[in-house]
Design an enzyme around this catalytic site. Structure first.
Site, PDB file in Angstrom:
ATOM      1  N   GLY A  23      41.051 -30.295  99.801  1.00 58.48           N
ATOM      2  CA  GLY A  23      41.296 -28.987 100.398  1.00 58.48           C
ATOM      3  C   GLY A  23      40.753 -27.858  99.542  1.00 58.48           C
TER       4      GLY A  23
ATOM      5  N   CYS B 113      33.286 -27.959 105.319  1.00 60.93           N
ATOM      6  CA  CYS B 113      34.449 -28.677 104.830  1.00 60.93           C
ATOM      7  C   CYS B 113      35.403 -28.944 105.978  1.00 60.93           C
ATOM      8  CB  CYS B 113      35.166 -27.900 103.743  1.00 60.93           C
ATOM      9  SG  CYS B 113      36.574 -28.844 103.150  1.00 60.93           S
TER      10      CYS B 113
ATOM     11  N   THR C 122      31.120 -34.552 104.139  1.00 63.98           N
ATOM     12  CA  THR C 122      31.882 -35.755 104.484  1.00 63.98           C
ATOM     13  C   THR C 122      32.161 -35.852 105.982  1.00 63.98           C
ATOM     14  OG1 THR C 122      33.889 -34.540 103.998  1.00 63.98           O
ATOM     15  CG2 THR C 122      32.999 -35.884 102.238  1.00 63.98           C
TER      16      THR C 122
HETATM   17  C1  LIG Z   1      36.360 -35.420  95.978  1.00 64.38           C
HETATM   18  C2  LIG Z   1      35.268 -34.720  96.732  1.00 64.38           C
HETATM   19  C3  LIG Z   1      35.215 -33.320  96.731  1.00 64.38           C
HETATM   20  C4  LIG Z   1      34.218 -32.641  97.423  1.00 64.38           C
HETATM   21  N1  LIG Z   1      34.177 -31.276  97.382  1.00 64.38           N
HETATM   22  C5  LIG Z   1      33.177 -30.604  98.027  1.00 64.38           C
HETATM   23  C6  LIG Z   1      33.063 -29.182  97.932  1.00 64.38           C
HETATM   24  O1  LIG Z   1      33.840 -28.507  97.238  1.00 64.38           O
HETATM   25  N2  LIG Z   1      32.068 -28.573  98.618  1.00 64.38           N
HETATM   26  C7  LIG Z   1      31.153 -29.287  99.373  1.00 64.38           C
HETATM   27  O2  LIG Z   1      30.266 -28.690  99.973  1.00 64.38           O
HETATM   28  N3  LIG Z   1      31.217 -30.631  99.450  1.00 64.38           N
HETATM   29  C8  LIG Z   1      32.202 -31.310  98.801  1.00 64.38           C
HETATM   30  N4  LIG Z   1      32.249 -32.691  98.870  1.00 64.38           N
HETATM   31  C9  LIG Z   1      31.221 -33.430  99.639  1.00 64.38           C
HETATM   32  C10 LIG Z   1      30.102 -33.953  98.737  1.00 64.38           C
HETATM   33  O3  LIG Z   1      29.431 -32.896  98.075  1.00 64.38           O
HETATM   34  C11 LIG Z   1      29.078 -34.772  99.536  1.00 64.38           C
HETATM   35  O4  LIG Z   1      28.498 -33.949 100.525  1.00 64.38           O
HETATM   36  C12 LIG Z   1      29.689 -35.983 100.218  1.00 64.38           C
HETATM   37  O5  LIG Z   1      30.666 -36.559  99.405  1.00 64.38           O
HETATM   38  C13 LIG Z   1      28.647 -37.049 100.581  1.00 64.38           C
HETATM   39  O6  LIG Z   1      28.008 -37.563  99.438  1.00 64.38           O
HETATM   40  P1  LIG Z   1      28.463 -38.925  98.688  1.00 64.38           P
HETATM   41  O7  LIG Z   1      28.640 -39.962  99.747  1.00 64.38           O
HETATM   42  O8  LIG Z   1      27.371 -39.220  97.723  1.00 64.38           O
HETATM   43  O9  LIG Z   1      29.739 -38.609  98.014  1.00 64.38           O
HETATM   44  C14 LIG Z   1      33.241 -33.386  98.169  1.00 64.38           C
HETATM   45  C15 LIG Z   1      33.289 -34.790  98.158  1.00 64.38           C
HETATM   46  C16 LIG Z   1      34.281 -35.466  97.453  1.00 64.38           C
HETATM   47  C17 LIG Z   1      34.282 -36.972  97.459  1.00 64.38           C
END
Ligand SMILES: Cc1cc2nc3c(=O)[nH]c(=O)nc-3n(C[C@H](O)[C@H](O)[C@H](O)COP(=O)(O)O)c2cc1C
Ligand SMILES: Cc1cc2nc3c(=O)[nH]c(=O)nc-3n(C[C@H](O)[C@H](O)[C@H](O)COP(=O)(O)OP(=O)(O)OC[C@H]3O[C@@H](n4cnc5c(N)ncnc54)[C@H](O)[C@@H]3O)c2cc1C
Ligand code: FES
Lengths: 257, 304
Positions: B74, B131, B194
């Site tokens: 969040g 988000c 995500t």
């Molecule tokens: C714990 C966590 C926190 C995240 N916080 C943010 C965030 O603050 N802002 C954002 O744009 N994406 C956020 N994301 C998304 C990631 O930047 C990324 O887009 C997403 O996890 C897909 O990449 P991955 O599969 O390599 O993790 C977050 C992801 C995770 C797992």
């Protein structure tokens, strides 16, 4: 220093039903770990990507041995239990901020529930003075001899009465009428909450080790928070269990519900 | 053989290589600086920053799922002032580009963060309209065409640095959203954030996350991400930063073949603290093995 290591498993034994003790040859962690700290254990299987946080149960600085005690509760811990002597495992640690030790305190009260007991062993080793340990289990007690070997006077409670007092550890503890200068708790949340309440009533400080689901274990993902009161303010903030804890002062913790 | 040229250019900003950290998975770099040399990264995208501190959601916030994880953090963060004071000064000590992911509940909140950052020494802003945990008026900015364009336009006007817009995969037509943010003035696009998901503990019969639903990341989402990068790259002219389940150099190359210029490493950092450097080395090995001289060549080499 916290780092990634690939130590060899030098021993792995089942010490109670579904509970294992794993000894790792890991000089670096064994030499620097403090009571209450934990390590991240990584799974080998491809689909399990997050590390599992496991408390440091005991260290042998001379021999460089790290002992971990864990319960099989899911796929990750199940996969650890299948590892054999001679296998290597990926470990990151030591992590977190552990128990604070005040040398001026003469009597220490340790309260552990189930798989929350392991970190109390390393703690007992570091404490000077009188140590009372109250341990609660569903059935088979673990680590009683280890705690006794570090001078703790141990009292056991089991839910089914198969060993020691029949009932929960808080009742057992209250029955004994023992008090001291500091309380240290590790176990399920309801137990920690009761420990905190008792400590507050008695005017004794209590340190409790919190547990939360983690991803990174190093303060990056902000996934593992608990509510902690802000100093000199009505407000609270979400603090990270992995780096601000896992050990917190019980008076600062705000319990949900 | 010569070492391949790893340099890329995103909206006029030169990155020494295409490896970037995904927002929220690398903090502000401090923690990982104990395991890797931050100077080796193309850019660091910091966790989402809001105008005032956000407390985030209740715990549990993390659930592991097959080949991935759900999070419902969040967007807990200490706010833009704390970021500038504590994190930015740390990051400036390194020779890497700094991308700041910004979040808000309203257009005004987003603009206040962009405004506050305008006279700082950061390299780019990444607008997080995707988000799944925060919404305005029941619709999040990232899933509504008009809102997506409007917020991009407003932040673009306020921001002094090039603007990346990060897209949500939780839409039926990613291409129309991409076109909307480009129309709004986006200098680059990053995707994917995500995927909205949920997990239930069958023994307690309760959702694992306190927030009930959360965002899915990790290798489980990679095919969705590759498809979306591929579709968006064909439809718009701005550079793309691809992410979603990148664990290795090979995974990163797959994104480049789909059309990404930069690649971001997210959840892999939790599995392996040196993941970013391993990905970088993996891309370079692939280029040497396959005789690619630069990233642009990979990007143009998909055979259909
Ligand atoms: C714990 C966590 C926190 C995240 N916080 C943010 C965030 O603050 N802002 C954002 O744009 N994406 C956020 N994301 C998304 C990631 O930047 C990324 O887009 C997403 O996890 C897909 O990449 P991955 O599969 O390599 O993790 C977050 C992801 C995770 C797992
Ligand atoms: C600081 C700390 C110290 C711990 N010390 C010990 C210890 O010494 N011995 C021991 O047996 N257990 C300990 N635990 C709990 C242990 O981490 C979990 O039991 C373990 O992660 C479960 O993994 P699994 O794959 O078997 O279970 P699954 O349920 O299959 O795990 C799925 C996911 O949920 C997470 N998870 C599940 N249960 C818990 C839990 N109770 N706490 C945190 N994460 C959880 C896992 O890490 C994993 O990401 C500790 C937890 C923390 C936070
Ligand atoms: S587990 Fe990631 S911040 Fe604590």
């Amino acid at each position: 220093m916290k780092k990634l290591y690939y130590p060899i498993i030098i021993e792995q034994n089942q010490i109670a039903r579904g509970t294992f003790s794993m000894k790792l040859q890991c000089n670096e962690i064994a030499e620097t770990a403090l009571p209450g700290q934990f390590v991240n254990l990584y799974c080998r299987e491809g689909e399990m990507l997050l590390p599992r946080p496991i408390s440091i149960c005991e260290t042998d600085r001379e021999k460089g041995i790290l002992t971990l005690v864990y319960a099989v509760v899911g796929k990750g811990t199940e996969s650890f239990s299948r590892l054999k002597k001679g296998d290597t495992i990926k470990v990151l640690g030591p992590l977190g901020d552990g128990f604070k030790i005040d040398e001026s305190i003469k009597t220490h009260i340790l309260i552990g529930g189930g798989i929350g007991v392991p970190p109390l062993v390393e703690l007992a080793k570091h404490l000077k003075g009188e140590i009372y340990a109250f341990l609660g289990f569903a059935e088979s007690p673990i680590l009683v001899e280890e705690l006794e070997s570090y001078g703790a006077k141990v009292f056991v409670a089991t839910d089914d009465g198969s060993a020691g007092f029949k009932g929960n550890v808080i009742e057992l503890f209250k029955n004994k009428n023992i008090t001291g200068g500091m309380i240290y708790g590790c176990g399920p949340k309801p137990m920690l909450k009761a420990v905190g309440k008792w400590a507050e009533d008695m005017g004794i400080k209590a340190q409790i080790s919190m547990e939360e689901r983690m991803a990174c274990g190093i303060g990056v993902c902000v996934g593992c928070v608990c509510k902690i009161k802000k100093k000199e303010e009505e407000d609270w903030q979400n603090r990270k269990v992995c780096t601000d804890g896992p050990v917190f002062w019980s008076e600062e913790v705000i319990w949900d519900e | 053989m010569n070492k391949p040229d790893m340099q890329i250019n995103i909206a006029g900003v030169e990155l020494k290589n295409p490896v970037i950290t995904a927002s929220g998975t690398f903090g502000s770099g401090k923690e990982y600086s104990e395991y890797i040399d931050l100077n080796k990264l193309g850019a660091i995208t910091v966790k989402g920053v809001s105008d005032i501190p956000w407390k985030g959601n209740d715990s549990p916030r993390i659930a592991e799922t097959y080949g991935g994880m759900l999070n419902s953090v969040g967007l807990q963060n200490p706010g833009v002032e704390a970021f500038i004071e504590e994190d930015l000064s740390f990051l400036k000590r390194y020779d890497t580009k700094i991308i700041v992911n910004i979040v808000g509940r309203t257009v005004e909140e987003y603009c206040r963060v962009a405004e506050r950052l305008s006279d700082t020494d950061i390299d780019m802003i990444e607008l997080n309209i995707s988000c799944p945990n925060v919404k305005e008026g029941g619709v999040s900015f990232g899933t509504d065409l008009l809102m997506a364009e409007r917020i991009t336009e407003a932040v673009k006007k306020t921001a002094k640095q090039p603007l990346i817009v990060k897209l949500s995969p939780n839409v039926t037509d990613i291409v129309s959203i991409a076109k909307a943010v480009v129309a709004g003035g986006a200098d680059a696009i990053s995707l994917i954030n995500t995927l909205l998901g949920m997990a239930i503990d069958i023994n307690t019969r309760k959702p694992i996350l306190a927030n009930i639903v959360g965002g899915l990341s990790g290798p489980a989402i990679r095919p969705v991400a590759i498809r979306m990068v591929y579709e968006v790259a064909k439809a718009v002219d701005v550079p793309i930063i691809g992410m979603g389940g990148i664990m290795t150099g090979e995974d990163a190359v797959e994104f480049m073949l789909a059309g990404a210029t930069g690649v971001a490493v997210g959840m892999a950092n939790f599995t392996n603290p040196t993941a970013t450097i391993d990905v970088l080395n993996g891309i370079e090995d692939y280029m040497i093995r396959h005789g690619f001289n630069n990233i642009e060549e990979i990007r143009k080499s998909l055979i259909l």
